[in-house]
Design a protein around this motif. Structure first.
Motif, mmCIF file in Angstrom:
data_model
loop_
_atom_site.group_PDB
_atom_site.id
_atom_site.type_symbol
_atom_site.label_atom_id
_atom_site.label_comp_id
_atom_site.label_asym_id
_atom_site.label_seq_id
_atom_site.Cartn_x
_atom_site.Cartn_y
_atom_site.Cartn_z
ATOM 1 N N TRP A 195 0.824 -1.206 0.000
ATOM 2 C CA TRP A 195 0.000 0.000 0.000
ATOM 3 C C TRP A 195 0.860 1.260 0.000
ATOM 4 N N LYS A 196 1.980 1.222 0.718
ATOM 5 C CA LYS A 196 2.867 2.387 0.814
ATOM 6 C C LYS A 196 3.973 2.366 -0.240
ATOM 7 N N THR A 197 4.131 1.233 -0.909
ATOM 8 C CA THR A 197 5.246 1.063 -1.840
ATOM 9 C C THR A 197 4.914 1.525 -3.255
ATOM 10 N N SER A 198 3.690 1.249 -3.705
ATOM 11 C CA SER A 198 3.320 1.507 -5.094
ATOM 12 C C SER A 198 2.591 2.839 -5.239
ATOM 13 N N SER A 199 3.232 3.786 -5.889
ATOM 14 C CA SER A 199 2.575 5.084 -6.132
ATOM 15 C C SER A 199 1.428 4.917 -7.126
ATOM 16 N N SER A 200 1.543 3.969 -8.036
ATOM 17 C CA SER A 200 0.463 3.713 -8.998
ATOM 18 C C SER A 200 -0.783 3.215 -8.276
ATOM 19 N N LEU A 201 -0.585 2.394 -7.256
ATOM 20 C CA LEU A 201 -1.724 1.911 -6.462
ATOM 21 C C LEU A 201 -2.423 3.082 -5.777
ATOM 22 N N GLN A 202 -1.647 4.004 -5.236
ATOM 23 C CA GLN A 202 -2.232 5.185 -4.601
ATOM 24 C C GLN A 202 -3.060 5.977 -5.620
ATOM 25 N N GLN A 203 -2.578 6.069 -6.855
ATOM 26 C CA GLN A 203 -3.321 6.781 -7.895
ATOM 27 C C GLN A 203 -4.659 6.105 -8.182
ATOM 28 N N ALA A 204 -4.656 4.785 -8.201
ATOM 29 C CA ALA A 204 -5.893 4.044 -8.479
ATOM 30 C C ALA A 204 -6.945 4.317 -7.413
ATOM 31 N N PHE A 205 -6.531 4.312 -6.150
ATOM 32 C CA PHE A 205 -7.490 4.527 -5.073
ATOM 33 C C PHE A 205 -7.822 6.006 -4.881
ATOM 34 N N ASP A 206 -7.146 6.865 -5.631
ATOM 35 C CA ASP A 206 -7.469 8.290 -5.603
ATOM 36 C C ASP A 206 -8.379 8.689 -6.759
ATOM 37 N N LEU A 207 -8.731 7.724 -7.625
ATOM 38 C CA LEU A 207 -9.673 8.001 -8.705
ATOM 39 C C LEU A 207 -11.039 8.353 -8.114
ATOM 40 N N PRO A 208 -11.753 9.321 -8.683
ATOM 41 C CA PRO A 208 -13.040 9.728 -8.100
ATOM 42 C C PRO A 208 -14.053 8.596 -8.021
ATOM 43 N N GLN A 209 -14.052 7.680 -8.995
ATOM 44 C CA GLN A 209 -15.013 6.588 -8.953
ATOM 45 C C GLN A 209 -14.697 5.581 -7.844
#
Length: 263
Positions: free
Chosen positions: A53-67
């Motif tokens: 969860w803290k390692t992947s910046s791409s994962l953070q982007q996915a969970f920051d999507l408005p949907q």
């Protein structure tokens, strides 16, 4: 987490499906470009486990999507508490199935719930062993592994998914991982969040008392519930009162909540 626009929140029908089944699958919620970036991270950091969860910046982007934020906000509000997360990996031809269990050991809350997001970065067909869930089981609280003695249960469902799908699970649902019969490693990222506020009226409540919504809750019987099916119906109706914030709405069996003045 900042609030999202109304159209990104779950609809009343989607929330009724969650209340009834204990899970809601939102197909291909994350775009393919992000799926591929996160999958690359999953393959790169095989031992990330709790730290992915803290390692992947791409994962953070996915969970920051408005949907995605809208779905989360509909369940646990704008400031949810982080409980834990984990990158689950099942190797090719790993033929052992996990035993049935529920993740919550002790829960003193009558209606509030944590949410668990199961995110699939790649297509996950049945033969790859996606998580098996028992619809409607979230309202029968059990002590983690006390249900391990059960094997196949009528009505069980595998969370077969396309890349980018996120399945949102009530923390108390019965579930278990399945064998991977393929030549490909299976990945699923799991994130558990606690509610940051009372979970009343957090979704798009338009039509929450409509006949369409009532039908979802009233027809949520599962064969495995047996003689207790009507009691389960009452439990669904209680949970619906809670998430809508309307203590007068009554979709219970024969109007039991109104007749018995349960609030």
């Amino acid at each position: 987490m900042s609030s999202v626009e109304l159209h990104h929140l779950l609809t009343a029908q989607q929330m009724a499906q969650f209340v009834t089944n204990g899970f809601l699958v939102l197909d291909q919620l994350v775009p393919q470009e992000l799926n591929e970036a996160i999958l690359a991270d999953q393959k790169k950091w095989l031992n990330a486990g709790y730290n992915f969860w803290k390692t992947s910046s791409s994962l953070q982007q996915a969970f920051d999507l408005p949907q995605v934020k809208g779905a989360i906000q509909s369940f646990v509000g704008v400031n949810p508490g982080y409980d834990h997360s984990y990158l689950h990996i099942v190797k090719p031809h790993h033929l052992d199935a996990q035993a049935w269990h529920a993740d919550s050991i002790i829960d003193v809350r009558p209606f509030a719930f944590d949410i668990q997001a199961f995110y699939f970065t790649h297509d996950t067909p049945a033969e790859m062993g996606p998580t098996l869930v028992l619809p409607g089981s979230h309202l029968r609280k059990v002590n983690t592994g006390s249900i391990e003695r059960y094997k196949n249960i009528i009505g069980q469902r595998q969370l077969v998914a396309r890349a980018g799908t996120i399945a949102f699970l009530h923390h108390a649902i019965w579930h278990c991982a399945q064998p991977n019969f393929t030549d490909t490693t299976r990945y699923v990222f799991k994130l558990r969040l606690r509610p940051g506020q009372e979970q009343r009226g957090l979704f798009n409540t338009e039509g929450y008392n409509s006949p369409e919504v009532a039908s979802i809750i009233e027809h949520g019987y599962q064969d495995w519930q047996g003689n207790e099916g009507r009691l389960e119906h009452v439990q669904r109706a209680k949970l619906w009162r809670y998430v809508t914030g309307d203590n007068t709405i009554d979709f219970s069996f024969e109007g039991a909540l109104t007749r018995m003045s349960i609030h």
